[in-house]
Write a protein that holds these residues in place. Structure first.
Motif, PDB file in Angstrom:
ATOM      1  N   MET A 160      21.891  -6.174 -16.611  1.00 34.64           N
ATOM      2  CA  MET A 160      20.896  -6.809 -16.493  1.00 34.64           C
ATOM      3  C   MET A 160      19.732  -6.003 -16.994  1.00 34.64           C
ATOM      4  N   ARG A 161      18.946  -6.803 -18.219  1.00 34.32           N
ATOM      5  CA  ARG A 161      18.018  -6.096 -18.746  1.00 34.32           C
ATOM      6  C   ARG A 161      16.522  -6.674 -18.205  1.00 34.32           C
ATOM      7  N   CYS A 162      15.514  -5.868 -18.429  1.00 34.23           N
ATOM      8  CA  CYS A 162      14.176  -6.146 -17.912  1.00 34.23           C
ATOM      9  C   CYS A 162      13.306  -6.665 -19.227  1.00 34.23           C
ATOM     10  N   GLU A 163      13.228  -7.909 -19.295  1.00 35.71           N
ATOM     11  CA  GLU A 163      12.474  -8.435 -20.910  1.00 35.71           C
ATOM     12  C   GLU A 163      11.022  -8.277 -20.578  1.00 35.71           C
ATOM     13  N   GLU A 164      10.543  -8.490 -21.470  1.00 36.97           N
ATOM     14  CA  GLU A 164       8.956  -8.360 -21.710  1.00 36.97           C
ATOM     15  C   GLU A 164       8.284  -9.286 -20.845  1.00 36.97           C
ATOM     16  N   GLU A 165       8.961 -10.533 -20.483  1.00 41.50           N
ATOM     17  CA  GLU A 165       7.986 -11.313 -19.722  1.00 41.50           C
ATOM     18  C   GLU A 165       8.519 -10.991 -18.173  1.00 41.50           C
ATOM     19  N   ASP A 166       9.495  -9.972 -17.969  1.00 41.75           N
ATOM     20  CA  ASP A 166       9.656  -9.720 -16.509  1.00 41.75           C
ATOM     21  C   ASP A 166       8.777  -8.634 -15.937  1.00 41.75           C
ATOM     22  N   ILE A 167       7.840  -7.917 -16.825  1.00 36.91           N
ATOM     23  CA  ILE A 167       7.450  -6.562 -16.584  1.00 36.91           C
ATOM     24  C   ILE A 167       6.199  -7.097 -15.299  1.00 36.91           C
ATOM     25  N   PRO A 168       6.285  -6.583 -14.292  1.00 36.12           N
ATOM     26  CA  PRO A 168       5.339  -7.088 -13.194  1.00 36.12           C
ATOM     27  C   PRO A 168       3.958  -6.545 -13.027  1.00 36.12           C
ATOM     28  N   TRP A 169       3.168  -6.470 -14.239  1.00 39.37           N
ATOM     29  CA  TRP A 169       1.758  -5.877 -14.572  1.00 39.37           C
ATOM     30  C   TRP A 169       1.417  -6.497 -15.772  1.00 39.37           C
ATOM     31  N   GLU A 170       0.040  -6.597 -16.070  1.00 39.89           N
ATOM     32  CA  GLU A 170      -0.354  -6.834 -17.385  1.00 39.89           C
ATOM     33  C   GLU A 170      -0.135  -6.035 -18.288  1.00 39.89           C
ATOM     34  N   ILE A 171       0.235  -6.535 -19.669  1.00 36.83           N
ATOM     35  CA  ILE A 171       0.251  -5.690 -20.676  1.00 36.83           C
ATOM     36  C   ILE A 171      -0.676  -5.814 -21.725  1.00 36.83           C
ATOM     37  N   GLY A 194       0.946  -1.375  -0.056  1.00 36.39           N
ATOM     38  CA  GLY A 194       0.115   0.015  -0.289  1.00 36.39           C
ATOM     39  C   GLY A 194       0.847   1.212  -0.077  1.00 36.39           C
ATOM     40  N   GLY A 195       0.264   2.425  -0.195  1.00 36.78           N
ATOM     41  CA  GLY A 195       0.989   3.683  -0.397  1.00 36.78           C
ATOM     42  C   GLY A 195       1.830   3.910  -1.510  1.00 36.78           C
ATOM     43  N   TYR A 196       2.777   4.574  -1.604  1.00 37.34           N
ATOM     44  CA  TYR A 196       3.519   5.035  -2.910  1.00 37.34           C
ATOM     45  C   TYR A 196       4.798   4.311  -2.722  1.00 37.34           C
ATOM     46  N   GLU A 197       4.419   2.947  -2.674  1.00 35.35           N
ATOM     47  CA  GLU A 197       5.608   2.045  -2.531  1.00 35.35           C
ATOM     48  C   GLU A 197       5.360   0.898  -3.599  1.00 35.35           C
ATOM     49  N   VAL A 198       6.354   0.058  -4.028  1.00 38.28           N
ATOM     50  CA  VAL A 198       6.269  -0.985  -4.879  1.00 38.28           C
ATOM     51  C   VAL A 198       5.860  -2.256  -4.307  1.00 38.28           C
ATOM     52  N   PRO A 199       5.192  -3.180  -4.827  1.00 32.91           N
ATOM     53  CA  PRO A 199       4.712  -4.237  -4.214  1.00 32.91           C
ATOM     54  C   PRO A 199       5.678  -5.320  -4.036  1.00 32.91           C
TER      55      PRO A 199
END
Length: 372
Positions: free
Chosen positions: A361-372, A142-147
């Protein structure tokens, strides 16, 4: 009348984009400004955000995202924030390099893949320095923090980076030179080559392992003499005590034997960048090689190795090692950022300066932590 009609017709044909935007003075209140921008986005109007000062734009975007999160409007507001910040181009990426945890949180709320990925690469390279700034005290995020899902993603990337560093470091230690016959160098078939390998491995070990701390000697007062307590024989002997140990004695013993401080972690990222630098003087420069060859062996008055010809041959051996090592560390020294890290180099020649940590270290498409 004709002129008036022409003027009226020309004014009516102007698009709304050309009309001057009047800002209500009451919007100087940050809360009113945020609500005004929120409703502008709801009605498909561009928000009034700072377009010149990126620090002010960040603060305004952060406040607007927090308000949108309260009304579950992030899917609508996020793309507007993403579009506005990306207009800063290189200035945005430099700002992300300065404050990666802050932009990681903003990129997550705005669902901005570019901002989130850029900040994630910085955070992983600096880990765990950014942990206190991104880990939410609320287990639900909750709040302005990452899950927690973002924390898990960072830790997975850190583990992946550590495994890669371990493999590269092992290859660097196993690096060796060979003779013209394909044999590994040793003191018999190539003494200078063997010295070059010894110096390389010594340098690598010193720069990739924590500092070795010596054992502290016992300097407690109980082992030393005390003035004013001389015995008849003339030796100073501490007076005897009867009874148990007092609280003061316990505190004294605790002070006398403090726990050893933890070893300072080694910034191996900077070491790998030095190895991968194009500047041959980034490490093991010529002067250091010269001093190494001039070392006098025990029992000898002069060095039997140092000559100008041997120095040139020794430099060629070290250059050969550096070239092979540079190819080995390429997977670690690659840049996965939108930011041009060459602008951060301290000497402008690839001398190992710059960010001081790895950005591979690259953030790949499958690593994104939200639904695209």
């Amino acid at each position: 009348m004709a002129n008036l009609a022409l003027t009226s017709h020309h004014g009516a044909s102007q698009s709304t984009a050309q009309l001057p935007v009047t800002v209500d003075p009451a919007l100087g209140n940050p809360l009113l400004r945020d609500y005004d921008n929120l409703f502008r986005i709801f009605y498909n109007y561009p928000p009034l955000l700072n377009a010149t000062n990126i620090a002010s734009a960040y603060s305004e975007c952060k406040a607007l995202l927090s308000l949108a999160d309260m009304y579950e409007a992030l899917p609508v507001v996020g793309p507007r924030i993403d579009h506005h910040l990306l207009r800063f181009s290189s200035r945005l990426f430099k700002q992300i390099a300065k404050y990666p945890p802050s932009y990681l949180k903003l990129g997550y709320l705005a669902r901005s893949r570019i901002i989130f990925s850029e900040a994630l690469t910085h955070v992983v390279g600096q880990w765990p320095a950014g942990l206190p700034y991104i880990k939410s005290p609320d287990p639900n995020g909750g709040g302005y923090e990452v899950p927690q899902s973002v924390i898990d993603l960072i830790e997975d990337k850190v583990d992946e980076l550590e495994e890669l560093k371990l493999r590269i470091e092992t290859k660097l230690f196993r690096l060796t030179l060979t003779t013209s016959r394909g044999e590994r160098v040793n003191p018999v078939n190539d003494y200078l080559g063997w010295l070059a390998m010894s110096l390389w491995r010594q340098w690598l070990a010193e720069n990739t392992t924590p500092e070795v701390r010596g054992i502290l000697k016992n300097t407690s007062p109980s082992s030393s003499s005390r003035p004013g307590s001389a015995n008849p024989g003339g030796a100073n002997v501490p007076p005897r005590r009867t009874g148990g140990t007092t609280a003061g004695d316990t505190a004294t013993l605790a002070v006398q034997h403090p726990p050893p401080p933890p070893p300072v972690p080694v910034n191996t990222g900077r070491v790998f960048r030095m190895i991968g630098a194009t500047n041959p003087e980034a490490f093991l420069p010529r002067d250091e090689l010269k001093r190494f060859l001039k070392i006098q062996p025990p029992g000898h008055s002069t060095s039997a190795v140092y000559t100008r010809d041997n120095l040139r041959r020794f430099e060629r051996k070290i250059d050969e090692i550096k070239n092979v090592a540079r190819d080995i560390v390429k997977p670690l020294t690659r840049n996965c950022l939108e930011l041009d890290v060459r602008s951060f180099l301290s000497d402008g020649q690839g001398g190992g300066g710059g960010l001081g940590y790895l950005t591979c270290m690259r953030c790949e498409e499958e690593d994104i932590p939200w639904e695209i």
